[in-house]
Design a protein around this motif. Structure first.
Motif, PDB file in Angstrom:
ATOM      1  N   ALA A 120      -5.855  35.130 -13.634  1.00  0.00           N
ATOM      2  CA  ALA A 120      -4.475  35.385 -14.076  1.00  0.00           C
ATOM      3  C   ALA A 120      -4.320  36.856 -14.462  1.00  0.00           C
ATOM      4  N   TRP A 121      -5.335  37.384 -15.146  1.00  0.00           N
ATOM      5  CA  TRP A 121      -5.293  38.781 -15.609  1.00  0.00           C
ATOM      6  C   TRP A 121      -5.338  39.752 -14.435  1.00  0.00           C
ATOM      7  N   ALA A 122      -6.105  39.381 -13.371  1.00  0.00           N
ATOM      8  CA  ALA A 122      -6.287  40.280 -12.224  1.00  0.00           C
ATOM      9  C   ALA A 122      -4.966  40.605 -11.531  1.00  0.00           C
ATOM     10  N   GLY A 123      -3.980  39.736 -11.701  1.00  0.00           N
ATOM     11  CA  GLY A 123      -2.682  39.979 -11.075  1.00  0.00           C
ATOM     12  C   GLY A 123      -1.815  40.962 -11.835  1.00  0.00           C
ATOM     13  N   HIS A 124      -2.286  41.452 -12.972  1.00  0.00           N
ATOM     14  CA  HIS A 124      -1.486  42.350 -13.816  1.00  0.00           C
ATOM     15  C   HIS A 124      -2.063  43.758 -13.835  1.00  0.00           C
ATOM     16  N   ARG A 125      -1.256  44.662 -14.338  1.00  0.00           N
ATOM     17  CA  ARG A 125      -1.743  46.041 -14.507  1.00  0.00           C
ATOM     18  C   ARG A 125      -2.760  46.075 -15.653  1.00  0.00           C
ATOM     19  N   TRP A 144     -14.130  36.036 -26.395  1.00  0.00           N
ATOM     20  CA  TRP A 144     -15.139  37.088 -26.578  1.00  0.00           C
ATOM     21  C   TRP A 144     -15.329  37.845 -25.262  1.00  0.00           C
ATOM     22  N   LEU A 145     -15.485  37.064 -24.170  1.00  0.00           N
ATOM     23  CA  LEU A 145     -15.712  37.684 -22.866  1.00  0.00           C
ATOM     24  C   LEU A 145     -14.455  38.424 -22.379  1.00  0.00           C
ATOM     25  N   ALA A 146     -13.293  37.752 -22.517  1.00  0.00           N
ATOM     26  CA  ALA A 146     -12.035  38.345 -22.032  1.00  0.00           C
ATOM     27  C   ALA A 146     -11.715  39.636 -22.786  1.00  0.00           C
ATOM     28  N   ALA A 147     -11.850  39.597 -24.107  1.00  0.00           N
ATOM     29  CA  ALA A 147     -11.528  40.782 -24.921  1.00  0.00           C
ATOM     30  C   ALA A 147     -12.423  41.956 -24.533  1.00  0.00           C
ATOM     31  N   GLN A 148     -13.705  41.655 -24.298  1.00  0.00           N
ATOM     32  CA  GLN A 148     -14.640  42.709 -23.910  1.00  0.00           C
ATOM     33  C   GLN A 148     -14.268  43.296 -22.547  1.00  0.00           C
ATOM     34  N   ARG A 149     -13.932  42.413 -21.627  1.00  0.00           N
ATOM     35  CA  ARG A 149     -13.594  42.832 -20.258  1.00  0.00           C
ATOM     36  C   ARG A 149     -12.303  43.657 -20.256  1.00  0.00           C
ATOM     37  N   TRP A 150     -11.357  43.287 -21.096  1.00  0.00           N
ATOM     38  CA  TRP A 150     -10.042  43.946 -21.116  1.00  0.00           C
ATOM     39  C   TRP A 150      -9.985  45.142 -22.067  1.00  0.00           C
ATOM     40  N   GLY A 151     -11.049  45.320 -22.862  1.00  0.00           N
ATOM     41  CA  GLY A 151     -11.027  46.389 -23.860  1.00  0.00           C
ATOM     42  C   GLY A 151      -9.983  46.136 -24.940  1.00  0.00           C
TER      43      GLY A 151
END
Length: 458
Positions: A120-125, A144-151
């Motif tokens: 879902a996130w990959a479709g966004h800026r 934890w994983l998402a926050a790390q990946r997205w900064g």
């Protein structure tokens, strides 16, 4: 600590704090793996947390913080996204089979769930989500994983904790597994901010999980005061604390006897919630006072859940064994409007739980003008003012609960007097207060995160 948050919640909008000006997130990814905000509370694993997420998300949207709630698909019929309210979107993620997956089996699906969130996130800026807010430990791992990946900063709410539950197990209840304890410990270390329901829960995070006290904020959950009130919306009653009139009207609408003592249990039927303690207390009361049998009714509103699913008929069989099946009425889980009616009609809500992180139903019942008889565990001593808006009992001895029920039977005015105090007490637990305090926690987490990112790169 709780004073700090309640003070924040009441701050006048005309004088925003420096913190609030600092930078509130525009868009939050909220994670709720095991329970969908669209499910009806009281069914399966749906309960107070569902209500919490739905209400909080709607109030955050009202103060211009958009919320997208990621939850697991439990039926093929669900569309990928559902607009719950303006500014609140529910995203259904395929992870594991739709039906028949117990909460205990969900850790094996976290990888698939994380994949769905990332898709879902990959479709966004980049930078689309400003912050991740995870609920319960299963979501915490994905967060934890998402926050790390997205900064992005991570804010986590435990709702319940394995170490606390295991220290307060009901007879026949299954302990939480070691994997959960390890998982919770990891999330506590990783989060930028932890939200606790009460000062006691904050203390447990620090004591049991070595949480950094500077990262823990107390935000009391709220209650929908438009829905949970002595008279239904649209009623022309002006005096909200006219509890006897409100109770009489609700009993008439539900077809319940006007002069009965009605101790109500509302919630998931499982050993942790201890509905059996209420049934045993009623059996004791009727042994001592057979004259009460003709004027007592015990509604049990809710469905089996958790370890209660192993014996879904267990409570009905217990009522029969105790010889009180004639006064107990089992009701399937009901929607929020109907639940408010049951609260209004009750003489007292009984919550003999072994563990409650907050006990949202205690505030909901009080908001309708109904006192609460509860175990003095978890957040219940914050939710209930002992001796004023209800009674707190130490332990789970049915005889202690029977004694309080006898007081309510012998002094019908007690329920009305405490109910009026309860309705006033509940007014300080509005969701607007909780949302404003949560927004402040988001701002603090953002500031903390940016500072730490800078110091690592510096």
């Amino acid at each position: 600590m709780s004073h700090y948050v309640s003070r924040l919640g009441r701050r006048s909008p005309a004088a925003p704090s420096r913190l609030r000006l600092h930078r509130r997130p525009r868009r939050v990814a909220m994670l709720s793996v095991h329970t969908s905000p669209l499910h009806q509370p009281g069914t399966g694993d749906a309960g107070g947390m569902n209500v919490y997420i739905v209400e909080l998300a709607q109030r955050l949207a009202a103060i211009n913080i958009e919320v997208e709630i990621f939850t697991r698909s439990t039926t093929a019929a669900l569309p990928p996204t559902v607009e719950l309210a303006p500014g609140v979107l529910v995203r259904h993620v395929d992870a594991g089979p739709y039906e028949g997956l117990a909460k205990e089996e969900l850790p094996a699906q976290l990888c698939a769930f994380t994949h769905g969130v990332m898709q879902a996130w990959a479709g966004h800026r980049p930078g689309y989500y400003d912050l991740v807010h995870s609920h319960y430990w299963l979501s915490g791992h994905v967060g934890w994983l998402a926050a790390q990946r997205w900064g992005a900063p991570l804010v986590h709410a435990m709702h319940t904790m394995a170490k606390v539950k295991n220290a307060n197990l009901a007879d026949g209840d299954t302990p939480e597994p070691a994997a959960r304890v390890i998982g919770e410990t990891q999330i506590v270390a990783a989060a930028d901010r932890l939200i606790a329901n009460t000062a006691e829960e904050a203390g447990e995070l620090i004591r049991h999980y070595a949480a950094d006290p500077a990262k823990v904020a107390v935000v009391h959950p709220g209650v929908n005061l438009d829905r949970f009130r002595p008279f239904p919306q649209g009623s022309d009653r002006l005096r909200a604390d006219d509890v006897p009139a409100a109770r009489a009207a609700a009993r008439a609408r539900l077809g319940l006897p006007q002069d009965a003592l009605i101790p109500l249990f509302a919630g998931r039927i499982q050993p942790l919630k201890a509905p059996d303690v209420l049934l045993r207390a009623v059996a004791l009361l009727l042994d001592q006072r057979p004259d009460l049998r003709s004027r007592i009714l015990v509604p049990v509103v809710g469905g089996p859940s958790g370890s209660g699913l192993a014996k879904p008929e267990g409570l009905q069989k217990l009522a029969a064994r105790l010889g009180i099946a004639d006064v107990v009425r089992f009701q399937p889980p009901v929607g929020q409007e109907q639940l408010a009616e049951w609260f209004r009609a009750a003489s007292v809500l009984v919550m003999p739980s072994y563990s409650e992180s907050f006990g949202l139903v205690a505030i909901e019942a009080q908001a309708t003008g109904t006192p609460v008889l509860a175990a003095a565990v978890g957040g219940l001593p914050v939710a209930v003012r002992d001796g004023q808006t209800g009674f707190l009992v130490r332990g789970h001895d049915p005889a202690d609960y029977a004694r309080v029920l006898r007081d309510f039977a012998d002094a019908p005015a007690l329920s009305a007097r405490m109910g009026a105090a309860a309705a006033r007490h509940a007014q300080s637990f509005g969701w607007d207060t909780a949302a404003a305090a949560t927004a402040d926690v988001y701002a603090a987490a953002t500031q903390w995160h940016r500072r730490h990112v800078r110091s690592h790169h510096g």
